[in-house]
Design a protein around this motif. Structure first.
Motif, PDB file in Angstrom:
ATOM      1  N   SER A   1       0.825  -1.206   0.000  1.00 20.83           N
ATOM      2  CA  SER A   1       0.000   0.000   0.000  1.00 20.83           C
ATOM      3  C   SER A   1       0.857   1.253   0.000  1.00 20.83           C
ATOM      4  N   ARG A   2       1.927   1.201   0.769  1.00 19.29           N
ATOM      5  CA  ARG A   2       2.831   2.342   0.788  1.00 19.29           C
ATOM      6  C   ARG A   2       3.478   2.554  -0.581  1.00 19.29           C
ATOM      7  N   LEU A   3       3.898   1.437  -1.207  1.00 18.01           N
ATOM      8  CA  LEU A   3       4.488   1.547  -2.541  1.00 18.01           C
ATOM      9  C   LEU A   3       3.475   2.094  -3.539  1.00 18.01           C
ATOM     10  N   ALA A   4       2.196   1.669  -3.373  1.00 19.38           N
ATOM     11  CA  ALA A   4       1.161   2.191  -4.262  1.00 19.38           C
ATOM     12  C   ALA A   4       0.985   3.689  -4.069  1.00 19.38           C
ATOM     13  N   SER A   5       1.056   4.117  -2.801  1.00 21.52           N
ATOM     14  CA  SER A   5       0.947   5.550  -2.526  1.00 21.52           C
ATOM     15  C   SER A   5       2.121   6.300  -3.149  1.00 21.52           C
ATOM     16  N   VAL A   6       3.314   5.694  -3.019  1.00 19.72           N
ATOM     17  CA  VAL A   6       4.491   6.316  -3.638  1.00 19.72           C
ATOM     18  C   VAL A   6       4.325   6.372  -5.152  1.00 19.72           C
ATOM     19  N   GLY A   7       3.738   5.289  -5.716  1.00 22.15           N
ATOM     20  CA  GLY A   7       3.507   5.264  -7.151  1.00 22.15           C
ATOM     21  C   GLY A   7       2.548   6.354  -7.584  1.00 22.15           C
ATOM     22  N   GLN A   8       1.468   6.532  -6.815  1.00 24.76           N
ATOM     23  CA  GLN A   8       0.522   7.596  -7.138  1.00 24.76           C
ATOM     24  C   GLN A   8       1.190   8.958  -7.036  1.00 24.76           C
ATOM     25  N   LEU A   9       1.997   9.131  -5.998  1.00 24.11           N
ATOM     26  CA  LEU A   9       2.721  10.395  -5.851  1.00 24.11           C
ATOM     27  C   LEU A   9       3.688  10.601  -7.018  1.00 24.11           C
ATOM     28  N   ALA A  10       4.368   9.504  -7.396  1.00 20.49           N
ATOM     29  CA  ALA A  10       5.305   9.604  -8.519  1.00 20.49           C
ATOM     30  C   ALA A  10       4.578   9.961  -9.804  1.00 20.49           C
ATOM     31  N   ALA A  11       3.384   9.366  -9.994  1.00 23.65           N
ATOM     32  CA  ALA A  11       2.612   9.683 -11.198  1.00 23.65           C
ATOM     33  C   ALA A  11       2.225  11.152 -11.223  1.00 23.65           C
ATOM     34  N   GLY A  12       1.803  11.669 -10.056  1.00 19.97           N
ATOM     35  CA  GLY A  12       1.446  13.083  -9.987  1.00 19.97           C
ATOM     36  C   GLY A  12       2.637  13.992 -10.262  1.00 19.97           C
ATOM     37  N   ILE A  13       3.768  13.631  -9.629  1.00 14.98           N
ATOM     38  CA  ILE A  13       4.974  14.443  -9.845  1.00 14.98           C
ATOM     39  C   ILE A  13       5.414  14.387 -11.306  1.00 14.98           C
ATOM     40  N   ALA A  14       5.360  13.167 -11.888  1.00  8.69           N
ATOM     41  CA  ALA A  14       5.769  13.011 -13.282  1.00  8.69           C
ATOM     42  C   ALA A  14       4.902  13.864 -14.200  1.00  8.69           C
ATOM     43  N   HIS A  15       3.597  13.872 -13.894  1.00 10.71           N
ATOM     44  CA  HIS A  15       2.700  14.678 -14.727  1.00 10.71           C
ATOM     45  C   HIS A  15       3.018  16.165 -14.604  1.00 10.71           C
ATOM     46  N   GLU A  16       3.255  16.612 -13.378  1.00 13.14           N
ATOM     47  CA  GLU A  16       3.526  18.032 -13.152  1.00 13.14           C
ATOM     48  C   GLU A  16       4.868  18.450 -13.762  1.00 13.14           C
ATOM     49  N   ILE A  17       5.843  17.536 -13.734  1.00 13.16           N
ATOM     50  CA  ILE A  17       7.155  17.875 -14.296  1.00 13.16           C
ATOM     51  C   ILE A  17       7.145  17.796 -15.816  1.00 13.16           C
ATOM     52  N   ASN A  18       6.367  16.867 -16.334  1.00 15.71           N
ATOM     53  CA  ASN A  18       6.406  16.612 -17.775  1.00 15.71           C
ATOM     54  C   ASN A  18       5.989  17.838 -18.597  1.00 15.71           C
ATOM     55  N   THR A  19       4.953  18.552 -18.162  1.00 20.31           N
ATOM     56  CA  THR A  19       4.445  19.687 -18.956  1.00 20.31           C
ATOM     57  C   THR A  19       5.471  20.817 -19.096  1.00 20.31           C
ATOM     58  N   PRO A  20       6.021  21.354 -17.956  1.00 20.62           N
ATOM     59  CA  PRO A  20       7.027  22.411 -18.145  1.00 20.62           C
ATOM     60  C   PRO A  20       8.293  21.907 -18.844  1.00 20.62           C
ATOM     61  N   THR A  21       8.597  20.603 -18.658  1.00 24.40           N
ATOM     62  CA  THR A  21       9.780  20.071 -19.347  1.00 24.40           C
ATOM     63  C   THR A  21       9.587  20.127 -20.859  1.00 24.40           C
ATOM     64  N   GLN A  22       8.383  19.856 -21.301  1.00 20.40           N
ATOM     65  CA  GLN A  22       8.115  19.942 -22.736  1.00 20.40           C
ATOM     66  C   GLN A  22       8.281  21.376 -23.243  1.00 20.40           C
TER      67      GLN A  22
END
Length: 359
Positions: free
Chosen positions: A242-263
């Motif tokens: 469950s903790r890893l899943a939470s980390v995964g969700q957090l990672a997905a959110g961070i990846a999404h937020e970073i991906n747009t300005p990176t583009q």
């Protein structure tokens, strides 16, 4: 003194004795009835004896009132009858009690066998331990959970020899443990996470204890328990997942937020890289024009200002380093993109190629 019919037959009795010499009454005492003066009868004992005299035979009769003895005999007979009646009734009562007792014993035995069969069929372990710490009962599941060997009995062993409870990281003997407090206070004990040592192996049990009441007194404790060691391990893994899943969700959110300005940054850097050559061409043309103006001796002041500006900004250095800076920045953006992609794949694993699906 003699009532009928012996009164009328009295003379014939005497005459028969005198003629035959056979004694039926004479010389033989017997109980008969006599007649009182008022005509009532009374039981008497009559004894008639012959007396031979010179002038003939005479008879002597002796009467003895036996009313009291007869009354006593009658009373004894009445008591005897009553006693026999009471004996018969009591015998019937005892026979009924014996039958009832046998039925009760059979029912009790059947209930005991049923209770034993139930406890033997339980998946939970059941122990009964007296206040001295002796195990007086253990079902099959208890022996299995406690690591007993096949055929090895748990009954009769000391509780401390079977298991030891760990409280606050320390081993606690039975005499000072929670189950002894159940016996002393009469309060039930429940705990879903009890650490115990069984054969020097740490196990986790879910257990409960209740006082054993016999004759209104607390004689021991009844302990029911289940081994949840594997369940606790599975829960721990589930929590970690469950903790890893939470980390995964957090990672997905961070990846999404970073991906747009990176583009945005990548697109702008590629634009600068593309236009850098155009700027070089324009600046080269300006340089040729500046050289021709200097040779022709025209626009002297403007030429000097342009030369000073070119020298101040170190135009040659800028033209050499700007493409390198843009290239390095693009490499950094690509590295960030790879990290973002790795985070997305961690949070939402997918496949590298497209596949058909039925929608």
């Amino acid at each position: 003194l003699i009532p009928s019919p012996h009164r009328e037959r009295h003379d014939s009795y005497i005459q028969g004795y005198l003629e035959t010499g056979q004694s039926k009454i004479i010389g033989v005492g017997r109980d008969v009835e006599g007649v009182r003066k008022d005509g009532t009868t009374v039981p008497v004992h009559l004894a008639v004896s012959p007396i031979r005299m010179a002038d003939g035979v005479r008879f002597v009769g002796v009467l003895r009132d036996i009313s009291e003895s007869k009354a006593r005999e009658a009373e004894i007979e009445r008591h005897k009858v009553n006693l026999e009646k009471e004996v018969v009734e009591r015998t019937k009562t005892l026979e009924g009690e014996v039958i009832l007792r046998k039925r009760s014993e059979a029912a009790l035995k059947e209930n005991q066998q049923r209770l034993y069969a139930i406890t033997e069929s339980l998946i939970s372990g059941v122990l009964v331990i007296d206040r001295n710490g002796h195990t007086v009962f253990a079902n099959r599941a208890a022996g299995r959970i406690l690591g007993s060997k096949p055929g090895e009995r748990v009954e009769g062993r000391e509780a401390d020899d079977i298991f030891r409870v760990r409280l606050n990281g320390e081993e606690t003997p039975f005499a000072s443990g929670p189950f002894m407090r159940v016996i002393e206070t009469g309060e039930n004990y429940e705990n879903d996470d009890v650490n115990i040592l069984i054969a020097d192996q740490k196990r986790t049990l879910s257990c409960g204890g209740a006082p054993l009441l016999l004759g209104g007194r607390r004689q021991g404790v009844i302990i029911s328990f289940q081994d949840i060691t594997e369940l606790k391990a599975a829960q721990s893994k589930a929590i970690q997942a469950s903790r890893l899943a939470s980390v995964g969700q957090l990672a997905a959110g961070i990846a999404h937020e970073i991906n747009t300005p990176t583009q945005y940054i990548g697109d702008n850097l590629r634009f600068l890289d593309t236009t850098n050559g155009c700027l070089k061409t324009v600046l080269a043309a300006y340089g040729e024009m500046l050289a021709k103006a200097r040779t022709a001796g025209v626009l002297g002041e403007e030429v000097r200002k342009a030369e000073h500006a070119e020298k101040d900004v170190d135009l040659d250095y800028l033209l050499e380093e700007m493409p390198k800076a843009v290239k390095q920045s693009l490499e950094g953006v690509e590295q960030v993109s790879r990290i973002v992609l790795a985070m997305k794949e961690f949070s939402h694993p997918g496949k590298a190629h497209k596949e058909s699906t039925d929608i």
